[in-house]
Design a protein around this motif. Structure first.
Motif: not given
Length: 73
Positions: A57-58, A63-64
């Motif tokens: 995801r990063e 975002t988380a």
């Protein structure tokens, strides 16, 4: 792969799914992982490659995911 599909993966996924999320071929992803050059963290477990989704995801600039059903502090 949409952000919602990534959210549904949980905390980790296999290398094949991570490759799809990044637009890489499966064979190319395995080659990169074997050389230690996959663009995000990969964990080798026997003959399997496990990709923590937080790094994926990063890398994708997401975002988380928001926790659902958790207690607010």
């Amino acid at each position: 792969m949409t952000p919602e599909e990534l959210d549904a993966l949980g905390v980790s996924t296999d290398l094949r799914t991570a490759a799809r999320a990044l637009g890489l071929s499966v064979s190319g992803a395995y080659q990169l992982a074997q050389k230690g050059e996959f663009p995000c963290r990969v964990i080798r477990a026997g003959s399997r490659y496990i990709v923590p989704t937080v790094g994926l995801r990063e890398l994708l600039g997401l975002t988380a995911p928001v926790a659902v059903g958790g207690d607010a502090a």
